[in-house]
Design an enzyme around this catalytic site. Structure first.
Site, PDB file in Angstrom:
ATOM      1  N   SER A 245     -10.382  -0.280   6.988  1.00  0.00           N
ATOM      2  CA  SER A 245      -9.697  -0.227   5.690  1.00  0.00           C
ATOM      3  C   SER A 245      -8.879  -1.447   5.310  1.00  0.00           C
ATOM      4  O   SER A 245      -8.376  -1.525   4.191  1.00  0.00           O
ATOM      5  CB  SER A 245      -8.798   1.004   5.624  1.00  0.00           C
TER       6      SER A 245
ATOM      7  N   SER B  61      -9.987   1.663   2.545  1.00  0.00           N
ATOM      8  CA  SER B  61      -9.059   2.376   1.709  1.00  0.00           C
ATOM      9  C   SER B  61      -7.966   1.495   1.101  1.00  0.00           C
ATOM     10  O   SER B  61      -7.338   1.895   0.124  1.00  0.00           O
ATOM     11  CB  SER B  61      -8.396   3.493   2.508  1.00  0.00           C
TER      12      SER B  61
ATOM     13  N   LYS C 229       0.846  -1.194   0.000  1.00  0.00           N
ATOM     14  CA  LYS C 229       0.000   0.000   0.000  1.00  0.00           C
ATOM     15  C   LYS C 229       0.884   1.247   0.000  1.00  0.00           C
ATOM     16  O   LYS C 229       1.893   1.290   0.718  1.00  0.00           O
ATOM     17  CB  LYS C 229      -0.904  -0.028   1.239  1.00  0.00           C
TER      18      LYS C 229
END
Lengths: 99, 498
Positions: free
Chosen positions: B178, B154, B79
């Site tokens: 998330s 997210s 990420k």
């Protein structure tokens, strides 16, 4: 608690908050946020119905923070701290004239 | 053999046995990214050259008989919230479009020490603010099960990449759901550890009392293995816990039963409206499966949980407004042209941040502003205490709590973008766990009639990740949901009920 939703009826509050937050916003964005923040505050006001008399607020759910020993150490390579700076000179960050 | 079909643990074993080299594994993943990421959009940055060099170095070390780490040669996308030294890290924001970190996050350092080869950076909502990955400043990520739908957020680049086999496993961050919500929407496993279990040093901050790093993968054991690598005390994060990390997390016995385990079902997480009936029946069926494995199931109550979203959007935005004050155009990040210092701050931020980030900074600034602090921020903190007390009461009667991860399966891209409140409600079942600092696991438990994955969420006591993983592994061994993969090429699915 008195509802604060009415603060977003006009644009005075949203402009004041934008200034506090250091956000330059165009009029269309200010108007959109004025409306949406009013709606979101309307939603969060359900918290008012909860009796929290005598309840201590929880800032974080973790264990007690333990501090490490203070001491001198090299955190970064010399000069590395300005490597991502938009404008710098002799190891210092440059900004527009302050005075 | 196509190495990208292996689980993380199988790939690790193949690398150890020498049937696959690090360069071969890395090349296989890079080739899949080239072939499929145009359709998925998971990666923001791919570092093919750097990855192949890292992989070659690991192969050379292994050939020379030098000690290598537990995951030596495993390629991985991460990420874009984790600082990676020398590799651009944007947090999916225009503010950090050209930002190249000068150090690694602690979790990245630990992965590299274990021999992981970083192949690139994965898309996300800007500054991790969102539930669909549509708030990325750079691109949309598509759900591999139906590319017209969101992968969740997210950590949506991460969940899509795992589901589409563009990385064998990865890390996400979870502030309000998330890791777990995108895991559920993409049919993979995601663990949000206890707050303090994993260091956040070098992880770009959103809401510090809630943010936590955790693993995502195709199986519970893969996730357990990654958790073992990243967890533990870090003197550079003063909120990280000094408790010892249990070893052998991933050595979970096959086909174990769950006799003696008490599972709580909170009625507040199965509301009459706002929960897709296909999701609730899949979760109820999963609970029956836990029963069949020997667990005892009893009702529990978490009466303040429905207030979680309201409390969260005050606490998280207040902390975000403070954390994001650092993006002022001076030390790093986007800088606008301006004649004075106030103008430099306000214009740099106005130009750099996307709409959702602005919305949250504004709300948080208001919640902390003079005259409103007590009514909003303090009140939310008090409700947070009540939410934690609910969990403590429930965990005096049960060992884990079972709920749906998300009230719906993956929704269509664009569907909720004009209605922030509707988007916020995507996290209604995941948020209370963050407010209370507890661990949560999401794992696949079925599919709806459109063929979209459904997630089961298991919540546990603070630092009781081992129980969550044990229950998850037992469930996984008794079911086959986790073995299904989306059909290729990745396309939109018109089938199923309307």
């Amino acid at each position: 608690m008195e509802s604060a939703r009415h603060l977003f009826d006009g644009d005075e509050t949203v402009r004041r908050i934008a200034r506090l937050a250091r956000l330059e916003l165009d009029d269309a964005t200010l108007e959109l946020l004025r409306r949406q923040l009013g709606d979101i505050l309307g939603y969060v006001e359900q918290l008012d119905a909860v009796d929290t008399t005598g309840v201590e607020p929880l800032a974080a759910a973790g264990e007690q923070t333990r501090l490490r020993e203070d001491g001198l150490r090299i955190a970064l390579d010399p000069g590395a701290h300005v490597r991502n700076a938009p404008d710098h000179s002799t190891g210092a960050f440059r900004v527009p004239k302050v005075l | 053999m196509d190495v990208t079909t292996l689980t993380l643990i199988e790939l690790r074993d193949a690398l150890r046995a020498g049937t696959v080299t690090a360069v071969e594994a890395t090349r296989a993943y890079l080739n899949r990214i080239t072939a499929h990421d145009d359709a998925i959009g998971a990666y923001l940055t791919v570092d093919a050259e750097g990855a192949l060099a890292q992989a070659a170095a690991i192969d050379a070390a292994r050939a020379a008989g030098q000690p290598v780490g537990a995951l030596a040669g495993v390629p991985m996308g991460l990420k874009d919230i984790f600082l990676t030294k020398g590799l651009r890290t944007t947090c999916a924001s225009k503010v950090l479009e050209d930002f190249v970190p000068i150090y690694d996050a602690t979790v990245v350092e630990r992965l590299r020490a274990a021999g992981v080869v970083v192949i690139g950076k994965l898309n996300m909502d800007e500054f991790a603010m969102g539930s669909s990955t549509e708030n990325s400043a750079f691109k949309k990520t598509h759900n591999p099960w139906d590319i017209e739908r969101t992968p969740g957020g997210s950590s949506g680049g991460s969940s899509a990449a795992v589901a589409a086999r563009l990385t064998p496993g990865t890390l996400g961050t979870d502030t309000g759901g998330s890791i777990r919500q995108p895991a559920a929407l993409c049919g993979i496993v995601g663990l949000k550890p206890t707050w303090g279990r994993v260091s956040r040093f070098g992880v770009i901050a959103f809401a510090s009392s809630l943010d936590q790093v955790g693993p995502m993968g195709r199986t519970v054991r893969d996730v357990a293995l990654l958790e073992e690598v990243i967890a533990g005390y870090d003197p550079r994060d003063s909120t990280s816990s000094q408790r010892e990390v249990p070893t052998g997390l991933a050595d979970l016995p096959r086909g174990a039963d769950l006799r003696g385990l008490r599972v709580g079902l909170p009625r507040e997480y199965f509301p009459e409206s706002g929960l897709d009936p296909q999701v609730s029946s899949a979760v109820y069926a999963a609970v029956e499966q836990l029963k069949a494995l020997g667990a005892e199931v009893k009702p529990v109550s978490l009466p303040h949980s429905p207030l979680g979203v309201a409390a969260y959007y005050l606490v998280a935005t207040a902390e975000a407004s403070s954390n994001l004050a650092r993006y002022d155009g001076v030390r790093y990040g986007h800088r606008a042209k301006a004649d004075d210092l106030y103008g430099l701050y306000a214009r740099s931020r106005g130009e750099g941040f996307g709409l959702e980030v602005k919305r949250r900074i504004m709300l948080g600034t208001f919640a902390l502003s003079a005259g409103y602090y007590d009514a909003y921020y303090r009140k939310a903190g008090q409700v947070r205490t009540l939410i934690l007390r609910d969990f403590e009461a429930a965990f005096s009667e049960v060992d884990v709590i079972a709920t749906p991860t998300s009230p719906t399966t993956a929704f269509k891209l664009g569907e909720r973008m004009d209605d922030p409140l509707q988007m916020y409600l995507a996290d209604i079942f995941t948020i209370s766990c963050n407010l209370a600092g507890l661990p949560g696991l999401s794992l696949p438990c079925g599919f709806d009639d459109r063929g979209l994955p459904i997630g089961l969420q298991l919540l546990g006591r603070a630092f009781d990740e081992p129980t969550l993983l044990r229950v998850g592994a037992a469930y996984e061994d008794a079911t086959t949901w986790h073995t299904r993969a989306p059909a290729e090429p990745f396309v939109a699915r018109a089938g199923g009920a309307a």
